[in-house]
Design an enzyme around this catalytic site. Structure first.
Site, short mmCIF file in Angstrom:
data_model
loop_
_atom_site.label_atom_id
_atom_site.label_comp_id
_atom_site.label_asym_id
_atom_site.label_seq_id
_atom_site.Cartn_x
_atom_site.Cartn_y
_atom_site.Cartn_z
N GLU A 37 0.87 -1.17 0.00
CA GLU A 37 0.00 0.00 0.00
C GLU A 37 0.92 1.22 0.00
O GLU A 37 1.80 1.34 0.86
CB GLU A 37 -0.88 -0.02 1.25
CG GLU A 37 -1.88 1.11 1.24
CD GLU A 37 -2.76 1.14 2.49
OE1 GLU A 37 -2.73 0.18 3.29
OE2 GLU A 37 -3.46 2.14 2.66
N ARG A 263 5.28 -12.90 9.84
CA ARG A 263 5.95 -11.65 9.51
C ARG A 263 7.30 -11.61 10.21
O ARG A 263 7.55 -12.33 11.18
CB ARG A 263 5.09 -10.46 9.93
CG ARG A 263 4.68 -10.47 11.39
CD ARG A 263 3.71 -9.35 11.75
NE ARG A 263 4.39 -8.08 11.81
CZ ARG A 263 4.12 -7.05 10.98
NH1 ARG A 263 3.18 -7.15 10.08
NH2 ARG A 263 4.78 -5.92 11.09
N LYS A 273 4.16 0.60 9.71
CA LYS A 273 4.21 1.84 8.94
C LYS A 273 3.61 3.00 9.73
O LYS A 273 4.04 4.13 9.56
CB LYS A 273 3.50 1.66 7.60
CG LYS A 273 4.45 1.09 6.54
CD LYS A 273 3.89 1.23 5.15
CE LYS A 273 2.79 0.24 4.94
NZ LYS A 273 2.40 0.10 3.54
#
Ligand code: ATP
Ligand code: MG
Length: 561
Positions: A37, A263, A273
């Site tokens: 994104e 992750r 983020k």
């Protein structure tokens, strides 16, 4: 601290699945995608996903798409799109002509949503966000049906078209899938497919007043692109039934499958983020490429080679259980690459002047120094020796403890590539601090060996006072003090000493001749460094990429640099 479970390089459960699918001819070509994104810069966690998706495509002769998941125009910017492309390339991967955007599919996604409405599988809900939240239920309690759930198809279609046409304000209505408000999986309780958002989109401008949700856009984008293996992180495991529901209920052109992996988490690091954005916006760091940041741009500026990042990602492997990787393991991978490639140079970070009293005034000489101890092809260079030199302040102690072998009054040491010198006298300032050492040298020891075979216990690096170049050196330490920093309270955990600036360092002139080259060097006995873009003619700035001490090699038994 748990370390990622050891997986032999190049083999993991996802690669096993891909291999089995190809063997069984379920697919002829593997197609993966990396779907960022564009709402921030990529970090080292994304590198794991990039290496996995692009790596699998490379290894199995398939292809990997770069797809921007640009469904939220309020947070997305062109700067991030450019940075993401730059960083993926820098990491060593190429999407060729396979660059896509979720926004490429907005029209198709919209038409499919109308199909769902016509099939009685989606409806427009007028409830407020709060009311929707309140009726969603909990993990132990079923949700309640919306009063708008049984709206007629014609009314739903009319409202949805008017949502698209921009007739309603933000938040007035949403389009929801009609699945099951009592499902044990909250993701299936009539999830939102579209929300109203009057915003300017970087690619579609003001063409749209409604935007699809991540869940609705993602799987259908995969299907449009013919993705075979849609690989994402574990938090999407509970979304997989919804991913499949859409594919089952929409006339998609292909049938991708979603697989989840753990992750990357790193000690002393936050890979979120949201937090990284706040660090930048709040001025806690100098920007997205601040070398203290775990972003790819920050690591690159700090001097981390892309090869070291790829090696590190290969070593941690891919597993299905969450774990935390020790930062020391990352540093180890960086050292391994730099040890092989970095030219050796001499730099004095905290200078202490020494004067060689028996060296003729106004004279200097050239000595030969090797560029790489394990690589003769790297050649040699000339360094200047003279009467006035700098050594490292830490290499001198006036009243040394027993095992201190470096400079102290009366002690003889070797200056690397040069001569044996002996400290004769300490000159101090008013505060009692040593400001200069008066020394003598033995001319018979030129090159660093005594013809009479006598030994010294220390070899020090040094630079010529006259010929060395004034530089700033920036040392980096972990950005957070806690080994497992809390994203919710990150501000109180920021390490005030994460950046240490040494303003008076002196480096050998060879370092000033490479121009603004980002080439890595080893400052002997100090670590690996690279030139920072802040460097100007006459004022070089160096970043310490990583120090020489390898704690990971010690704890793991791995071969150190
Ligand atoms: P956000 O909270 O904004 O969604 P994100 O880190 O998930 O942040 P994306 O741009 O959606 O950002 O991530 C792109 C891809 O990278 C996703 O497939 C995501 O699963 C993966 N990814 C993100 N963080 C990590 C991580 N720490 N380790 C491995 N993969 C990650
Ligand atoms: Mg995400």
């Amino acid at each position: 601290m748990a370390v990622a479970e050891a997986t032999p390089p190049g083999r993991d459960f996802i690669r096993d699945i891909v291999q089995a699918d190809l063997d069984a001819k379920r697919h002829t070509t593997v197609v993966t995608r990396f779907p960022p994104e564009p709402n921030g810069y990529l970090h080292i966690g994304h590198a794991k996903s990039i290496c996995l998706n692009f790596g699998i495509a490379e290894e199995f002769g398939g292809r990997c798409h770069l797809r921007f998941d640009d469904t939220n125009p309020t947070k997305e910017e062109q700067e991030y799109i450019d940075a993401i492309e730059r960083d993926v390339r820098w990491l060593g991967f190429d999407w060729g002509k396979h660059l896509f955007h979720a926004s490429d599919y907005f029209e198709r996604l919209y038409q499919w949503a109308e199909d769902l409405i016509r099939a009685g599988k989606a409806y427009v809900d007028d409830q407020s966000q709060d009311a929707m939240r309140a009726s969603r239920g909990t993990l132990t309690e079923p949700g309640r049906n919306s009063p708008y759930r049984e709206r007629a198809v014609a009314e739903n279609l009319d409202l949805f078209r008017r949502m698209r046409a921009g007739e309603f304000p933000n938040g007035a209505r949403v389009l929801r899938a009609k699945i099951d408000m009592a499902s044990g999986n909250i993701n299936l309780r009539d999830p939102v497919l579209y929300r109203i958002l009057h915003a300017n989109h970087p690619r579609t401008g003001t063409q749209w007043s409604i935007y699809p949700s991540y869940d609705y856009a993602h799987g259908q984008s995969d299907a449009i692109e013919g993705i075979t293996h849609s690989i994402c992180t574990l938090e999407f495991e509970d979304h997989r039934p919804l991913y499949d529901w859409f594919l089952d209920n929409i006339a998609v052109p292909s049938r991708p499958h979603q697989y989840e992996f753990a992750r990357l988490n790193l000690t002393y690091t936050i890979l979120s983020k949201r937090v990284l954005t706040e660090l930048v916006r709040g001025g806690h760091v100098g920007g997205w490429d601040d070398p203290r940041m775990p972003t790819l741009a920050g690591l690159r500026r700090r001097g981390v080679p892309a090869e070291a990042l790829r090696d590190f990602i290969r070593r941690i492997g891919v597993a299905k259980a969450n774990s935390v990787v020790d930062m020391a393991m990352f540093d180890h991978a960086v050292r391994e690459v730099l040890n092989k490639s970095a030219r050796r140079r001499m730099a004095v970070l905290r200078p202490l002047k020494i004067v060689i009293e028996n060296y003729p005034e106004g004279q200097s000489e050239e000595l030969e120094a090797i560029n790489h101890p394990d690589d003769p092809s790297a050649g040699t260079r000339k360094i200047r020796f003279g009467r006035e030199l700098y050594v490292e302040r830490d290499d001198f102690m006036e009243n040394p403890p027993k095992k201190f072998y470096r400079l102290s009054p009366g002690k003889e040491v070797r200056l690397r590539y040069a001569y044996f010198v002996t400290c004769r006298e300490v000159i101090k300032d008013g505060a009692g601090e040593a400001v200069e050492l008066r020394c003598t040298y033995d001319p018979a020891t030129r090159g660093g060996n005594a013809p009479d075979g006598r030994k010294v216990q220390a070899t020090l690096h040094w630079v010529s006072a006259e010929h060395s170049v004034a530089s700033e050196v920036r040392l980096y330490n972990p950005l957070f003090m806690s080994p497992s920093p809390d994203a919710a309270n990150f501000a109180t955990d920021i390490n005030p000493n994460a950046l240490e600036v040494l303003a008076d360092a002196r480096v050998e002139p060879a370092l000033a001749q490479g121009g603004n080259s980002p080439e890595a060097v080893q400052f002997e006995r100090q670590g690996y460094f690279c030139l920072d873009p802040d460097s100007k003619p006459g004022k070089l700035v160096f970043n310490r990429t990583v120090g020489l001490r390898d704690t990971w090699a010690k704890v793991s038994g791995a071969k150190g640099a």
